[in-house]
Design an enzyme around this catalytic site. Structure first.
Site, PDB file in Angstrom:
ATOM      1  N   HIS A 199       0.819  -1.218   0.000  1.00 38.19           N
ATOM      2  CA  HIS A 199       0.000   0.000   0.000  1.00 38.19           C
ATOM      3  C   HIS A 199       0.849   1.264   0.000  1.00 38.19           C
ATOM      4  CE1 HIS A 199      -3.622  -2.423   1.800  1.00 38.19           C
ATOM      5  NE2 HIS A 199      -3.375  -2.689   0.546  1.00 38.19           N
ATOM      6  N   SER A 251      -6.624  -8.030   9.554  1.00 40.09           N
ATOM      7  CA  SER A 251      -7.978  -8.563   9.545  1.00 40.09           C
ATOM      8  C   SER A 251      -8.185  -9.439   8.304  1.00 40.09           C
ATOM      9  CB  SER A 251      -9.001  -7.433   9.595  1.00 40.09           C
ATOM     10  OG  SER A 251      -8.736  -6.483   8.585  1.00 40.09           O
ATOM     11  N   ASN A 293      -2.575 -13.201  15.958  1.00 35.11           N
ATOM     12  CA  ASN A 293      -3.603 -12.160  16.061  1.00 35.11           C
ATOM     13  C   ASN A 293      -4.424 -12.446  17.329  1.00 35.11           C
ATOM     14  OD1 ASN A 293      -5.892 -10.424  15.541  1.00 35.11           O
ATOM     15  ND2 ASN A 293      -5.402 -10.527  13.357  1.00 35.11           N
TER      16      ASN A 293
HETATM   17  N1  APR Z   1      -1.072  -7.877  17.642  1.00 33.45           N
HETATM   18  C1  APR Z   1      -1.460  -8.473  16.500  1.00 33.45           C
HETATM   19  N2  APR Z   1      -2.626  -8.186  15.887  1.00 33.45           N
HETATM   20  C2  APR Z   1      -3.422  -7.267  16.454  1.00 33.45           C
HETATM   21  C3  APR Z   1      -3.084  -6.598  17.645  1.00 33.45           C
HETATM   22  C4  APR Z   1      -1.837  -6.933  18.247  1.00 33.45           C
HETATM   23  N3  APR Z   1      -1.435  -6.362  19.363  1.00 33.45           N
HETATM   24  N4  APR Z   1      -4.071  -5.737  17.943  1.00 33.45           N
HETATM   25  C5  APR Z   1      -5.004  -5.859  16.990  1.00 33.45           C
HETATM   26  N5  APR Z   1      -4.611  -6.763  16.086  1.00 33.45           N
HETATM   27  C6  APR Z   1      -5.307  -7.218  14.879  1.00 33.45           C
HETATM   28  C7  APR Z   1      -6.797  -7.056  14.900  1.00 33.45           C
HETATM   29  O1  APR Z   1      -7.404  -8.162  15.548  1.00 33.45           O
HETATM   30  C8  APR Z   1      -7.122  -7.031  13.415  1.00 33.45           C
HETATM   31  O2  APR Z   1      -7.298  -8.319  12.902  1.00 33.45           O
HETATM   32  O3  APR Z   1      -4.860  -6.406  13.810  1.00 33.45           O
HETATM   33  C9  APR Z   1      -5.851  -6.419  12.801  1.00 33.45           C
HETATM   34  C10 APR Z   1      -5.996  -5.003  12.300  1.00 33.45           C
HETATM   35  O4  APR Z   1      -6.942  -5.006  11.298  1.00 33.45           O
HETATM   36  P1  APR Z   1      -7.213  -3.731  10.385  1.00 33.45           P
HETATM   37  O5  APR Z   1      -7.359  -2.489  11.225  1.00 33.45           O
HETATM   38  O6  APR Z   1      -8.303  -4.108   9.465  1.00 33.45           O
HETATM   39  O7  APR Z   1      -5.835  -3.547   9.595  1.00 33.45           O
HETATM   40  P2  APR Z   1      -5.331  -4.256   8.283  1.00 33.45           P
HETATM   41  O8  APR Z   1      -5.695  -5.691   8.234  1.00 33.45           O
HETATM   42  O9  APR Z   1      -3.904  -3.861   8.167  1.00 33.45           O
HETATM   43  O10 APR Z   1      -6.156  -3.500   7.184  1.00 33.45           O
HETATM   44  C11 APR Z   1      -5.780  -3.722   5.870  1.00 33.45           C
HETATM   45  O11 APR Z   1      -7.185  -2.028   5.098  1.00 33.45           O
HETATM   46  O12 APR Z   1      -8.233  -0.153   4.710  1.00 33.45           O
HETATM   47  C12 APR Z   1      -7.138  -0.799   4.499  1.00 33.45           C
HETATM   48  O13 APR Z   1      -5.216   0.231   3.726  1.00 33.45           O
HETATM   49  C13 APR Z   1      -5.824  -0.156   4.902  1.00 33.45           C
HETATM   50  O14 APR Z   1      -3.775  -1.362   5.075  1.00 33.45           O
HETATM   51  C14 APR Z   1      -5.082  -1.295   5.552  1.00 33.45           C
HETATM   52  C15 APR Z   1      -5.886  -2.486   5.075  1.00 33.45           C
END
Ligand code: APR
Length: 252
Positions: free
Chosen positions: A120, A192, A216
């Site tokens: 990204h 996620s 996760n």
């Molecule tokens: N350690 C590991 N995982 C964690 C922790 C932690 N301490 N805290 C939260 N999480 C997990 C959550 O359970 C969730 O599954 O991190 C994940 C974060 O999810 P999102 O906020 O959806 O982030 P991401 O998966 O990176 O989103 C992907 O979506 O909108 C787009 O561009 C944006 O890059 C982003 C993409």
């Protein structure tokens, strides 16, 4: 958890090629909110999906620029955490480690990961709207206007990150798929795993024979294909995995 750490270490010990696929959760222990968590302070009333889009930028370039400026300050003020460092350490124990991240926060690079695919983009990179000239912060220094103008063609400058509705950089995406098809183990960390096309990578890896290890605290879109689920924060779980892997590799 101990049994599953043993299982993960077993898989990693035998692997020659590991892909670490990360999302916002890997930066959580650095103090950064994940993408889907509420924004804080001044920005709380804005939806990031509104701000991170070409429509948002065209509507109010100054505001979108200010939001990215705010995020650069946030990111610059934090440090890579033990999860990022454990991923770097993995390079000492597995012949080939490729990190594929959806994060734009630069923390994997700052931690020292040497083979990094940023799906990204990176919040410290920029490009201009008209000609797509690629720029760094240093190229924009001394300009009072926000957003600044491209020093080559005068058009507006935007962050070189992938916004909603935009395609991922083709070269990075192709390589991420290629690495996912080749690897022996994919570590899926802090994502996620719902945003396409990146969310397909664990499926691609599993379809081509890789074992999937997820780290996760919560279930994700990839949990049901995971061979091992390590439920906990990556800043705690990954150093434990690495500690055990190092111990076992050291005693071989
Ligand atoms: N350690 C590991 N995982 C964690 C922790 C932690 N301490 N805290 C939260 N999480 C997990 C959550 O359970 C969730 O599954 O991190 C994940 C974060 O999810 P999102 O906020 O959806 O982030 P991401 O998966 O990176 O989103 C992907 O979506 O909108 C787009 O561009 C944006 O890059 C982003 C993409």
């Amino acid at each position: 958890m101990r049994d599953s750490i043993e299982h993960a270490v077993d898989l990693l010990r035998q692997a020659d090629h590991v892909v670490v696929f990360t999302g916002a959760g890997v930066s959580k222990e650095s103090g950064l909110p994940t993408f889907r968590e509420a924004q804080e302070g001044l920005w709380a009333k804005y939806d990031p999906e509104e701000l991170a889009s070409m429509e948002g930028f065209r509507r109010d370039p100054e505001m979108v620029w200010a939001w990215y400026q705010h995020r650069r300050t946030l990111y610059g003020d934090v440090e890579p955490n033990p999860g990022h460092h454990a991923i770097v350490e993995l390079e000492e124990l597995v012949p080939r480690v490729v990190v594929v991240t959806q994060n734009v926060d630069d923390l994997h690079r700052r931690a020292g990961s040497t083979d990094l695919i940023e799906l990204h983009g990176n919040i410290y990179d920029f490009k201009c709207l008209d000609e797509g000239h690629r720029l760094k912060l240093a190229d924009l220094e001394g300009q009072a206007e926000t957003p600044p103008r491209c020093p080559h063609c005068g058009s507006l400058v935007r962050p070189d990150v992938v916004w909603f509705g935009e395609l991922l950089p083709a070269e990075a995406l192709d390589r991420a798929f290629w690495e996912s098809r080749q690897c022996d183990v994919m570590l899926v960390v802090g994502t996620s795993a719902v945003v396409q096309p990146a969310a397909t990578l664990p499926y691609e890896a599993a379809d081509h024979g890789a074992s999937i290890v997820e780290v996760n605290p919560n279930p994700s879109g990839a949990s049901h294909i995971a061979d091992v689920l390590l439920q906990g924060p990556s800043g705690e779980v990954l150093p434990r995995v690495l500690g055990e892997l190092r111990r076992q590799k050291g005693s071989l």
